[in-house]
Motif scaffolding. Sequence first.
Motif, mmCIF file in Angstrom:
data_model
loop_
_atom_site.group_PDB
_atom_site.id
_atom_site.type_symbol
_atom_site.label_atom_id
_atom_site.label_comp_id
_atom_site.label_asym_id
_atom_site.label_seq_id
_atom_site.Cartn_x
_atom_site.Cartn_y
_atom_site.Cartn_z
ATOM 1 N N UNK A 243 0.894 -1.157 -0.128
ATOM 2 C CA UNK A 243 0.045 0.016 -0.031
ATOM 3 C C UNK A 243 0.926 1.173 -0.033
ATOM 4 N N UNK A 244 0.267 2.038 -0.632
ATOM 5 C CA UNK A 244 1.087 3.592 -0.602
ATOM 6 C C UNK A 244 0.535 4.489 0.559
ATOM 7 N N UNK B 156 8.006 2.398 5.225
ATOM 8 C CA UNK B 156 9.112 3.339 4.679
ATOM 9 C C UNK B 156 9.532 4.532 5.410
ATOM 10 N N UNK B 157 10.040 5.517 4.764
ATOM 11 C CA UNK B 157 10.627 6.623 5.424
ATOM 12 C C UNK B 157 9.593 7.249 6.525
ATOM 13 N N UNK B 158 8.395 7.294 6.384
ATOM 14 C CA UNK B 158 7.269 8.160 6.740
ATOM 15 C C UNK B 158 7.337 9.494 6.156
#
Length: 174
Positions: free
Chosen positions: A57-58, A154-156
């Motif tokens: 998911x994105x 990921x990075x947030x």
Amino acid sequence: RGFDHYDANRIKDRAKGMGGPCRTIDMLLADLWGPLDDALRVEEGEERPPLFVCFHVMEPHNPYLPHKEYRKLLPVKEAPDMAPDGWLASEFDAADQRAPADDPGWEAAWGRMRGARVRYDREIRYTDDRLATLLAGLEVRGLLKKAIVAVAADHGESLWEHPALGVGEERGST
């Protein structure tokens, strides 16, 4: 060695307001169940082979969708200020970012930032709720009994850890 089913479709019409080139988690869920149920079908007496499901998911990513259902739960006006008090102003000063002439006390800028942080929080809540739907769907299908479930992020979003006024400003309403 490959997948029996791989679906990397993208939204082609960004004008539909779906949040960018990738499908939303709701779209991914809708597209998941049919192929997953097909993969679970085996002939009587056969054992189902191991199954690998990758669900990418994105959310939460900018641009944040409005998620009106969370407005009462996470209202912009009740968003906490940056902590500790004065931290953000000192960061902007250290980065040699000067207050705009039309906003000398940074009040409008702080309000935009607070709104973006709340929309990000709403996006996180939306994602959490949809992941619960995913897990419930896997449970109903008996897939969590002997499963390994890995959730990675990921990075947030930096949300002004490195001051720049343009960060976090996106379409959508609060």
